[in-house]
Design an enzyme around this catalytic site. Structure first.
Site, short mmCIF file in Angstrom:
data_model
loop_
_atom_site.label_atom_id
_atom_site.label_comp_id
_atom_site.label_asym_id
_atom_site.label_seq_id
_atom_site.Cartn_x
_atom_site.Cartn_y
_atom_site.Cartn_z
N HIS A 261 4.47 -6.11 6.10
CA HIS A 261 5.86 -6.42 6.44
C HIS A 261 6.61 -7.00 5.24
O HIS A 261 6.39 -6.60 4.12
CB HIS A 261 5.90 -7.35 7.66
N GLU B 269 4.67 -13.62 10.76
CA GLU B 269 3.64 -12.81 10.13
C GLU B 269 3.89 -12.56 8.66
O GLU B 269 2.97 -12.69 7.83
CB GLU B 269 3.50 -11.47 10.87
N HIS C 41 -2.61 -8.31 7.77
CA HIS C 41 -1.68 -8.42 8.89
C HIS C 41 -2.17 -9.49 9.87
O HIS C 41 -3.28 -10.02 9.73
CB HIS C 41 -1.57 -7.08 9.63
N GLU D 178 -6.60 -7.58 10.53
CA GLU D 178 -5.78 -8.38 11.45
C GLU D 178 -6.45 -9.74 11.53
O GLU D 178 -7.53 -9.90 12.11
CB GLU D 178 -5.72 -7.72 12.84
#
Length: 488
Positions: free
Chosen positions: A315, A329, A383, A452
């Site tokens: 992101h 995040e 992430h 993740e």
């Protein structure tokens, strides 16, 4: 404070409470030459230190005559052993010490006393986690804070960096530096301290013996310790990781085939990289092979030295990613990725970041194109997960792709190594590794994974994300996973 410092059988580490004299007469190395335990022979590497502590009434074994030297030490056990070495006796407690240390806990008195003396403290959530395994980093802090004055563990310069995996800005660095300079630790090898490894009973006995009895200490020269980072320049070789790989006379598919190499073949790496083509030697012949089908490994020094690794903080900029419990995040993953960058670069790797600030938003194609254009050896995208409708969902998971990535099988190995560290080091719920064709892992050809870290929408995971200590552990887990991949 000993918040995030020190898992095995609970009351197993039996310790006597006889006081330890501040000055020990005679030669401590001869204090107890004969083996006291049926599983600690005279030739065992830590036998002298174990028997020394036993002879001073600081430790005891089990009812069956064993010591179980390889059992891990817990926070509760460490508290009891340290206080026993100080000559303390366990007090009686009438109330709970921590939310997870009730008054009837086998070590409640010891933990209460250690808390009163300022040797230990609990976690921010009010727990102590008595059965949590003690790490080497936590042990170093515990020993120095407890014994620094009585046994003069001061040093002229605590900024000395004896190990490549203990950096100057880490909380426990000055403690490790002091133990090293006083000959109490020599590292797990000549350049590494392995701060997040668990401590077993034998290791703790050695550290404590060297701390309280100087005659057990050893010099860095004797142990071969080094105060420098593992060399970036290493002797490198390659292992073929495809069923058949042509070694060609030049760096092109149009060049003639010199030899056909089978999976697992070892070749000497001669450098001279031209794009993805690298020069190698096999059976006395030299030629070029495509680097994507070769796993480069170092004969010595750091396993990641000279590897080109792309770190992709997910992101960024206009895309904040997920959010939950006050954590965004794009900010979290950038911070963790930058910590991984620091660790990898300290070990000699070349690290390329897809973004270096929160304001930048590279498109997905930009991220994968960057990795391809830099002829990277590895791609790791960071992430964090989110499940607003299921706040109980928690844990870490690592994705890889076998649908298009030519290094899909290698990616799965890398994913497994990183996930294992998330579980063992950070204590995350194990959601496993998964084959999924996410854009960034399917459109890269080198070993590539998407991690993740955990769930922003889960309160326990989010608490770790808010902690500087745990952010560093997440970074350490990724770093160790990468390192372990190259050690395979």
């Amino acid at each position: 404070m000993w918040k995030k410092v020190v898992s095995c059988a609970a009351a197993g580490f039996l310790l006597a409470s006889a006081p330890l004299p501040s000055a020990l007469g005679g030669n401590a190395r001869e204090a107890h030459a004969a083996a006291n335990f049926n599983d600690v022979s005279s030739s065992f590497w830590a036998s002298k230190e174990i028997n020394f502590l036993h002879s001073k009434g600081i430790i005891e074994g089990y009812d069956n005559g064993s010591f179980l030297p390889n059992n891990k030490v817990t926070r509760a056990q460490a508290a009891k052993m340290i206080l026993s070495a100080l000559g303390e006796k366990e007090p009686t407690v009438s109330s709970d010490v921590f939310s997870d240390v009730k008054k009837n806990h086998w070590a409640a008195g010891w933990i209460s006393l250690a808390k009163q003396k300022g040797i230990i403290s609990g976690y921010e959530d009010g727990t102590f986690k008595p059965e949590e395994t003690l790490t080497r980093a936590q042990m170093s802090k515990l020993l120095v804070r407890t014994f620094e004055q009585e046994y003069d563990l001061s040093v002229k310069d605590d900024t000395v960096e004896p190990f490549s995996d203990v950096w100057i800005n880490q909380e426990f660095h000055p403690y490790v530096s002091k133990l090293y300079q006083h000959g109490i630790t020599t590292g797990t090898d000549s350049t590494h301290y392995s701060p997040y490894n668990s401590v077993n009973r034998a290791q703790f006995s050695v550290f404590l013996s060297r701390t309280i009895e100087p005659s057990y200490r050893i010099s860095s020269a004797e142990s071969g310790d080094s105060s420098t980072i593992p060399p970036a320049t290493t002797s490198t070789y390659g292992i073929v990781k495809t069923d058949s790989l042509n070694m060609r006379s030049g760096p092109s598919t149009s060049s003639g085939v010199v030899a056909s190499l089978k999976r697992g073949t070892k070749v000497d790496y001669l450098g001279d990289q031209q794009g993805y083509w690298v020069k190698v030697r096999y059976n006395g012949q030299t030629g070029y092979v495509h680097k994507l089908y070769l796993k480069l490994k170092n004969e010595q020094g750091s396993s990641v030295a000279n590897r080109v690794i792309v770190l992709d903080a997910g992101h960024g900029g206009k895309d904040p990613g997920a959010s939950g419990n006050g954590v965004v995040e794009k900010e979290l993953v950038l911070d963790v990725a930058q910590r991984v960058q620091t660790k990898l670069e300290a070990a000699g790797a070349t690290v390329i970041m897809t973004r270096t600030d929160a304001a930048t938003y590279p498109e997905l194609k930009d991220r994968t194109d960057l990795a391809q254009s830099k002829y990277a050896d590895m791609f790791v995208s960071v992430h964090a997960n989110s499940a607003p409708s299921a706040p109980s969902a928690n844990g870490s998971e690592v994705y890889y792709d076998t649908s298009q990535n030519v290094n899909g099988s290698e990616s799965s190995i890398l994913a497994k190594e990183i996930q294992e560290q998330f579980v063992s080091l950070v204590g995350m719920n194990d959601r496993g590794t998964k084959d999924n064709d996410f854009y960034v892992v399917r459109n890269t050809d080198m070993p590539s994974v998407l991690v993740e870290l955990g769930f922003l929408t889960n309160s326990e995971d989010a608490a770790k994300f808010k902690s500087d200590y745990y952010r560093n552990l997440f970074a350490e887990a990724i770093y160790l996973g990468i390192k372990n991949y190259y050690n395979l």
